[in-house]
Structure formats: structure tokens, C-alpha cells
Design an enzyme around this catalytic site. Structure first.
Site, short mmCIF file in Angstrom:
data_model
loop_
_atom_site.label_atom_id
_atom_site.label_comp_id
_atom_site.label_asym_id
_atom_site.label_seq_id
_atom_site.Cartn_x
_atom_site.Cartn_y
_atom_site.Cartn_z
N GLY A 47 78.05 -109.64 15.02
CA GLY A 47 77.01 -110.45 15.64
C GLY A 47 76.35 -109.77 16.81
O GLY A 47 75.13 -109.83 16.98
N CYS A 48 77.13 -109.08 17.64
CA CYS A 48 76.59 -108.42 18.83
C CYS A 48 75.72 -107.22 18.45
O CYS A 48 74.72 -106.94 19.11
CB CYS A 48 77.72 -107.99 19.76
SG CYS A 48 78.68 -109.38 20.39
N THR A 49 76.11 -106.54 17.37
CA THR A 49 75.30 -105.42 16.89
C THR A 49 73.95 -105.93 16.39
O THR A 49 72.89 -105.36 16.68
CB THR A 49 76.02 -104.67 15.76
OG1 THR A 49 77.26 -104.13 16.28
CG2 THR A 49 75.18 -103.53 15.22
#
Length: 203
Positions: A47-49
């Protein structure tokens, strides 16, 4: 969800090491451009990527991001070497800072996410060109919502600035109200006619 305590208040300045190991200082309002400051749980996670790359692409492709010259800054608790790896692998074009000691999270009232399972919640702050926090999005699970949130806020900020720039400034003589200026000339008389009348009196 309760209103974030920083909304409507000056955004705190922060100094943290960036992916290159050098200290990066963010002083909102100093450059006269808006800032999108996003806290995220973990560099390299799915998700952060996705979120980080969406911000990267928006800077390159979104006309609104280009016009407003918005500064994008990402922050997580990951160490500098992890941030360096993350930035280089994803070719990120904006500062990604290491908040290993939690200083920035404390200053911006950012807690843990996913009921404490994530060290840092996914929270995005939009700060205007004067350095005031305009709005905050706090949703750790919905990583896709953050760039959309910033886009919506930038659109609103741009509209407000355009409206302020177009506001009428008035053309009255300094120190004289329009009503007073009109009252100086009797109805039906021009200043030229009054001038000739005055000359006749003097003669």
C-alpha cells in the site's frame, strides 16, 4: 472522526534526515507554495509503495500539481537506509524522511495505525502557501484516497487564491470615499463648468 487539532493552525516546522542522510528542514509557508505532507506506515510495503508512486506520478503528470508548485514530502518511521532503498527503487522525486524517533509524528499528532498494528498511521496534511493546515485525511487502509484528497484540496486552494486576486480594489482617491467624491460636484455640473464659474467670480 474528531476534527484534527492542527486544522486552521500553523503547521509545525520539522527537521529530519532524508533518504540521502542529510537533514531536511521543512518550514511550511516559507517558500510561498502549498505542501502535501504524508505520513505512511512502512516503506516497501504494498500500500505504501502504491501511495508513494501515485504522488510521484501526480507531480510529473497532474497539471494542478504543476501549477500550484506543491511540495510533496513523505515521512515514515523507517531508518535512513530503508528510505534510501525505497526512493531509489521507486524513483521517487520528492523528499522521503526518516522519523525513527517519532518527533514529526508527535508534532503532527499522528498515532499508530490499524489498531496499533502499524507503527505509523497513514495521514496526509494539506498546508496552504501561508503555512496553515487546511485539511487532514486519516485513513490507513485506503492508500488510494490520499492523492485524490490532495488534488481536491489543491483545486480548492487555487480557486480561493484566484477569487482573492480578482476581488475589486476600488478606484476612489485615497482618503476619499466614492460618495464624498461625488458629493463635491453638484448634480448636472461637470468639473470643467464649475471651473469656468469660479473664474467668472474671481474676475
Amino acid at each position: 472522526m474528531a476534527r484534527h487539532p492542527l486544522i486552521g493552525k500553523p503547521a509545525p516546522p520539522i527537521s529530519l534526515p532524508g533518504a540521502d542522510g542529510e537533514t531536511y528542514t521543512l518550514t511550511p509557508g516559507e517558500k510561498g507554495v502549498p505542501v502535501a505532507l504524508f505520513f505512511y506506515p512502512k516503506s516497501g510495503s504494498f500500500g505504501c509503495t502504491k501511495e508513494a508512486c501515485q504522488f510521484r506520478d501526480a507531480l510529473a503528470e497532474n497539471d494542478l500539481f504543476k501549477r500550484t508548485k506543491v511540495d510533496i514530502v513523505g515521512i515514515s518511521s523507517d531508518p535512513v537506509d530503508k528510505q534510501k532503498e525505497f526512493v531509489e527503487k521507486q524513483k521517487l522525486t520528492y523528499p522521503v524522511l526518516s522519523d525513527a524517533k517519532g518527533e514529526a509524528r508527535k508534532a503532527y499528532h499522528v498515532g499508530k495505525g490499524l489498531l496499533g498494528l502499524a507503527e505509523t498511521a497513514r495521514v496526509t496534511f494539506v498546508i496552504d502557501s501561508k503555512g496553515v493546515v487546511k485539511d487532514v485525511l486519516d485513513t490507513t487502509l485506503n492508500y488510494n484516497a490520499h492523492v485524490k484528497f490532495v488534488t481536491k484540496c489543491l483545486d480548492k486552494l487555487e480557486a480561493e487564491e484566484k477569487k482573492a486576486a480578482e476581488a475589486p480594489t476600488g478606484t476612489a482617491v485615497e482618503g476619499t470615499t466614492p460618495a464624498a467624491a461625488n458629493a463635491a460636484v453638484p448634480e448636472g455640473k461637470t468639473t470643467e463648468e464649475l471651473g469656468r464659474a469660479a473664474e467668472g467670480v474671481e474676475a
